[in-house]
Design a protein around this motif. Structure first.
Motif, PDB file in Angstrom:
ATOM      1  N   ALA A  65      17.109 -83.385  31.778  1.00 28.55           N
ATOM      2  CA  ALA A  65      17.747 -84.005  30.612  1.00 28.55           C
ATOM      3  C   ALA A  65      19.253 -83.804  30.649  1.00 28.55           C
ATOM      4  CB  ALA A  65      17.164 -83.421  29.324  1.00 28.55           C
ATOM      5  N   ALA A  66      19.704 -82.619  31.041  1.00 22.85           N
ATOM      6  CA  ALA A  66      21.147 -82.368  31.139  1.00 22.85           C
ATOM      7  C   ALA A  66      21.779 -83.257  32.198  1.00 22.85           C
ATOM      8  CB  ALA A  66      21.400 -80.898  31.450  1.00 22.85           C
ATOM      9  N   GLY A  67      21.072 -83.473  33.312  1.00 18.39           N
ATOM     10  CA  GLY A  67      21.583 -84.365  34.353  1.00 18.39           C
ATOM     11  C   GLY A  67      21.720 -85.792  33.866  1.00 18.39           C
ATOM     12  N   VAL A  68      20.734 -86.266  33.134  1.00 19.91           N
ATOM     13  CA  VAL A  68      20.795 -87.627  32.579  1.00 19.91           C
ATOM     14  C   VAL A  68      21.954 -87.740  31.594  1.00 19.91           C
ATOM     15  CG1 VAL A  68      19.584 -89.302  31.132  1.00 19.91           C
ATOM     16  CG2 VAL A  68      18.355 -88.110  32.952  1.00 19.91           C
ATOM     17  N   LEU A  69      22.135 -86.719  30.755  1.00 18.36           N
ATOM     18  CA  LEU A  69      23.250 -86.747  29.804  1.00 18.36           C
ATOM     19  C   LEU A  69      24.587 -86.804  30.532  1.00 18.36           C
ATOM     20  CD1 LEU A  69      21.985 -84.151  27.173  1.00 18.36           C
ATOM     21  CD2 LEU A  69      22.217 -86.620  26.859  1.00 18.36           C
ATOM     22  N   ARG A  70      24.708 -86.041  31.614  1.00 20.45           N
ATOM     23  CA  ARG A  70      25.950 -86.049  32.385  1.00 20.45           C
ATOM     24  C   ARG A  70      26.188 -87.427  33.006  1.00 20.45           C
ATOM     25  NH1 ARG A  70      24.865 -82.628  36.432  1.00 20.45           N
ATOM     26  NH2 ARG A  70      24.717 -80.942  34.934  1.00 20.45           N
ATOM     27  N   GLU A  71      25.113 -88.049  33.538  1.00 16.83           N
ATOM     28  CA  GLU A  71      25.228 -89.359  34.168  1.00 16.83           C
ATOM     29  C   GLU A  71      25.681 -90.437  33.188  1.00 16.83           C
ATOM     30  OE1 GLU A  71      21.537 -90.326  36.022  1.00 16.83           O
ATOM     31  OE2 GLU A  71      21.671 -88.659  37.445  1.00 16.83           O
ATOM     32  N   VAL A  72      25.216 -90.359  31.954  1.00 24.20           N
ATOM     33  CA  VAL A  72      25.566 -91.385  30.971  1.00 24.20           C
ATOM     34  C   VAL A  72      26.892 -91.080  30.282  1.00 24.20           C
ATOM     35  CG1 VAL A  72      23.197 -92.108  30.601  1.00 24.20           C
ATOM     36  CG2 VAL A  72      24.190 -90.361  29.115  1.00 24.20           C
ATOM     37  N   GLY A  73      27.553 -89.997  30.678  1.00 23.68           N
ATOM     38  CA  GLY A  73      28.894 -89.721  30.171  1.00 23.68           C
ATOM     39  C   GLY A  73      28.971 -88.899  28.903  1.00 23.68           C
ATOM     40  N   ALA A  74      27.990 -88.051  28.674  1.00 22.07           N
ATOM     41  CA  ALA A  74      28.042 -87.192  27.484  1.00 22.07           C
ATOM     42  C   ALA A  74      29.241 -86.251  27.588  1.00 22.07           C
ATOM     43  CB  ALA A  74      26.754 -86.383  27.364  1.00 22.07           C
ATOM     44  N   LYS A  75      30.019 -86.167  26.519  1.00 21.74           N
ATOM     45  CA  LYS A  75      31.192 -85.307  26.510  1.00 21.74           C
ATOM     46  C   LYS A  75      30.835 -83.851  26.272  1.00 21.74           C
ATOM     47  CE  LYS A  75      34.520 -88.731  25.667  1.00 21.74           C
ATOM     48  NZ  LYS A  75      34.755 -89.318  26.904  1.00 21.74           N
ATOM     49  N   SER A  76      29.757 -83.604  25.532  1.00 20.61           N
ATOM     50  CA  SER A  76      29.324 -82.233  25.302  1.00 20.61           C
ATOM     51  C   SER A  76      27.826 -82.229  25.023  1.00 20.61           C
ATOM     52  CB  SER A  76      30.091 -81.597  24.126  1.00 20.61           C
ATOM     53  OG  SER A  76      29.761 -82.262  22.935  1.00 20.61           O
ATOM     54  N   ALA A  77      27.233 -81.080  25.294  1.00 22.36           N
ATOM     55  CA  ALA A  77      25.807 -80.910  25.035  1.00 22.36           C
ATOM     56  C   ALA A  77      25.589 -79.451  24.668  1.00 22.36           C
ATOM     57  CB  ALA A  77      24.999 -81.279  26.263  1.00 22.36           C
ATOM     58  N   ALA A  78      24.621 -79.213  23.820  1.00 26.02           N
ATOM     59  CA  ALA A  78      24.291 -77.849  23.414  1.00 26.02           C
ATOM     60  C   ALA A  78      22.779 -77.706  23.423  1.00 26.02           C
ATOM     61  CB  ALA A  78      24.850 -77.551  22.023  1.00 26.02           C
ATOM     62  N   ARG A  79      22.343 -76.497  23.670  1.00 24.44           N
ATOM     63  CA  ARG A  79      20.906 -76.224  23.697  1.00 24.44           C
ATOM     64  C   ARG A  79      20.642 -75.053  22.786  1.00 24.44           C
ATOM     65  NH1 ARG A  79      17.657 -72.641  26.389  1.00 24.44           N
ATOM     66  NH2 ARG A  79      19.445 -71.793  27.476  1.00 24.44           N
ATOM     67  N   GLY A  80      19.602 -75.183  21.982  1.00 21.35           N
ATOM     68  CA  GLY A  80      19.242 -74.086  21.102  1.00 21.35           C
ATOM     69  C   GLY A  80      17.739 -74.006  20.963  1.00 21.35           C
ATOM     70  N   LEU A  81      17.232 -72.818  21.120  1.00 24.65           N
ATOM     71  CA  LEU A  81      15.808 -72.581  20.906  1.00 24.65           C
ATOM     72  C   LEU A  81      15.669 -71.510  19.867  1.00 24.65           C
ATOM     73  CD1 LEU A  81      14.524 -72.516  24.591  1.00 24.65           C
ATOM     74  CD2 LEU A  81      14.229 -74.342  22.941  1.00 24.65           C
ATOM     75  N   GLY A  82      14.841 -71.735  18.898  1.00 19.96           N
ATOM     76  CA  GLY A  82      14.650 -70.678  17.900  1.00 19.96           C
ATOM     77  C   GLY A  82      14.778 -71.190  16.577  1.00 19.96           C
TER      78      GLY A  82
END
Length: 105
Positions: free
Chosen positions: A88-105
Motif C-alpha cells: 500500500a505504501a508503494g502504491v501511495l508513493r507511485e500515485v504521488g502521495a505527499k505524506s502518509a502515516a500509519r497507526g495501529l491501536g
C-alpha cells in the motif's frame, strides 16, 4: 536584585514559599490523576471550535484496514500485515502521495 528580597519580612517570604509549594503539589496531583488531560482536551477542543475552519482539505484519502479484516485475522501477529502495508505504501508513493502515516491501536 537581592536588596528587595532582603527588604521583605520573613512572614511574606514564608507565605510566598508556601503558596509556591502548594501550587506545585496541586498541579502535580492534577497531572497524576488525569485531570490535566481532561482540561487540556477541553481547551484544545474549544480552541479548534472557536477558530473555525481555516481551509478545506482537498485530495485527502484514508486507507484503512477494516474491523472485519482485523477480526478475521485476529490470531495472526502484526508482522502478517507488513507485506500488505508495504504494498500500500508503494502504491501511495507511485500515485504521488505527499505524506502518509500509519497507526495501529
Amino acid at each position: 536584585m537581592i536588596r528587595w528580597i532582603k527588604s521583605l519580612n520573613r512572614r511574606v517570604l514564608l507565605l510566598a514559599l508556601s503558596l509556591t509549594l502548594i501550587s506545585i503539589t496541586v498541579t502535580e496531583s492534577a497531572y497524576q490523576a488525569g485531570w490535566a488531560d481532561l482540561a487540556e482536551s477541553a481547551y484544545s477542543d474549544l480552541w479548534h471550535r472557536l477558530s473555525g475552519v481555516r481551509h478545506t482539505p482537498e485530495h485527502v484519502v484514508l486507507v484503512v484496514i477494516d474491523d472485519q479484516s482485523l477480526l478475521e485475522h485476529s490470531d495472526d501477529p502484526l508482522v502478517f500485515w507488513t507485506p500488505y502495508i508495504a504494498q500500500a505504501a508503494g502504491v501511495l508513493r507511485e500515485v504521488g502521495a505527499k505524506s502518509a502515516a500509519r497507526g495501529l491501536g
